[in-house]
Design an enzyme around this catalytic site. Structure first.
Site, PDB file in Angstrom:
ATOM      1  N   ASP A  61       2.938  -6.190  12.491  1.00 34.43           N
ATOM      2  CA  ASP A  61       4.176  -6.851  12.090  1.00 34.43           C
ATOM      3  C   ASP A  61       5.102  -6.985  13.299  1.00 34.43           C
ATOM      4  O   ASP A  61       5.277  -6.021  14.060  1.00 34.43           O
ATOM      5  CB  ASP A  61       4.886  -6.060  10.996  1.00 34.43           C
ATOM      6  N   HIS A 112       5.892 -13.616   7.890  1.00 34.50           N
ATOM      7  CA  HIS A 112       6.590 -12.371   7.533  1.00 34.50           C
ATOM      8  C   HIS A 112       8.047 -12.640   7.129  1.00 34.50           C
ATOM      9  O   HIS A 112       8.884 -11.748   7.209  1.00 34.50           O
ATOM     10  CB  HIS A 112       6.531 -11.405   8.728  1.00 34.50           C
ATOM     11  N   HIS A 116      13.618 -11.411   7.319  1.00 34.46           N
ATOM     12  CA  HIS A 116      13.246 -10.017   7.030  1.00 34.46           C
ATOM     13  C   HIS A 116      14.206  -9.385   6.010  1.00 34.46           C
ATOM     14  O   HIS A 116      14.743  -8.293   6.212  1.00 34.46           O
ATOM     15  CB  HIS A 116      13.235  -9.185   8.316  1.00 34.46           C
ATOM     16  N   HIS A 206       2.799  -2.012  14.171  1.00 36.39           N
ATOM     17  CA  HIS A 206       3.929  -2.853  14.572  1.00 36.39           C
ATOM     18  C   HIS A 206       3.785  -3.187  16.050  1.00 36.39           C
ATOM     19  O   HIS A 206       3.377  -2.332  16.846  1.00 36.39           O
ATOM     20  CB  HIS A 206       5.259  -2.158  14.294  1.00 36.39           C
TER      21      HIS A 206
END
Length: 253
Positions: A61, A112, A116, A206
């Site tokens: 991510d 994504h 966020h 990540h």
């Protein structure tokens, strides 16, 4: 007469009605069945895949920072494997060259969201805006639109999964969390991943976590030595004729 005490009561009553009708050769319209079946249906993302082979997917991510992205790509290339990167819209805006580098490396890019946010709190219209924006940015930079979506914070509901599906996106979570974002040491990350991974696992990393560049090589060495084959999500996940059970495990039909 049926007294509606709660959702379960209605569903049970409906089931009895349908069963009785069937016994006497009666039928109901699709609309009737949908009212009751839909009232208890809960959408679940794909957390892992039921596979006989040892394919797994490493996912990264990306929302904040990018200075380690090139190093991740080099490590993946050194081991001859590909990963999937889930990119946030404002990250794409800030690091377009990194987006292109990910695509050019042969790794996969997923959506994504644009900002966020906690997306289970958003309207269907806002969900569409968040996802469409990122789809467009990725396609403009790479020539391809993403196939997969990961919800920020792993937070989802039916509205979000359905909204993503309308845009051609399959919602994907993970079954192995490296917890690298917590500042774990490379050995702690190694232990968490290698002790939990199994056939069909989706592993969460990540792109800018503290020790990703030292953890990733030792994780990959162990996984490959144990016979696992890290692939992109497109190579792991079934694209059609599948079901997803209540635990988020995808099964081939």
């Amino acid at each position: 007469m049926i007294y509606c005490i709660g959702k379960k009561t209605v569903i049970c009553a409906a089931a009895l009605i349908i069963a009785a009708a069937a016994a006497f050769g009666c039928t109901f319209s699709d609309d009737f069945a949908t009212v009751f079946a839909g009232s208890s249906t809960r959408e679940v993302p794909i957390y892992s895949v039921d596979r006989d082979d040892k394919k797994i997917a490493l996912t990264f991510d990306a929302a904040w920072g990018a200075d380690k992205t090139e190093g991740i790509l080099e490590i993946l290339d050194d081991y001859g494997v590909k990963g999937t990167f889930f990119l946030v819209g404002f990250w794409i805006d800030k690091y377009p060259d990194e987006v292109k580098a990910i695509a050019e490396s042969g790794c996969e890019i997923g959506n994504h969201s644009e900002n966020h946010l906690q997306m289970s709190t958003l309207s269907r219209e806002k969900i569409a805006e968040e996802l469409s924006s990122v789809n467009g940015k990725i396609e403009e930079l790479t020539g391809s639109s993403p196939r997969y979506f990961r919800a920020p914070f792993g937070d989802y509901d039916n509205e979000l999964i359905e909204g993503a599906r309308e845009l051609g996106l399959t919602t994907v979570q993970w079954d192995v969390d490296s917890l690298d974002w917590k500042g774990l040491s490379d050995r702690e990350i190694y232990d968490r991943v290698t002790k939990r991974v199994k056939n069909g696992s989706i592993v969460l990393f990540h792109n800018n976590s503290d020790n990703i560049l030292t953890a990733l090589p030792i994780v990959l060495a162990k996984l490959i030595n144990d016979g696992y084959e890290p692939v992109t999500l497109s190579e792991l996940i079934y694209g059609e004729n599948y079901t997803v059970d209540n635990n988020g495990v995808q099964h081939k039909q």
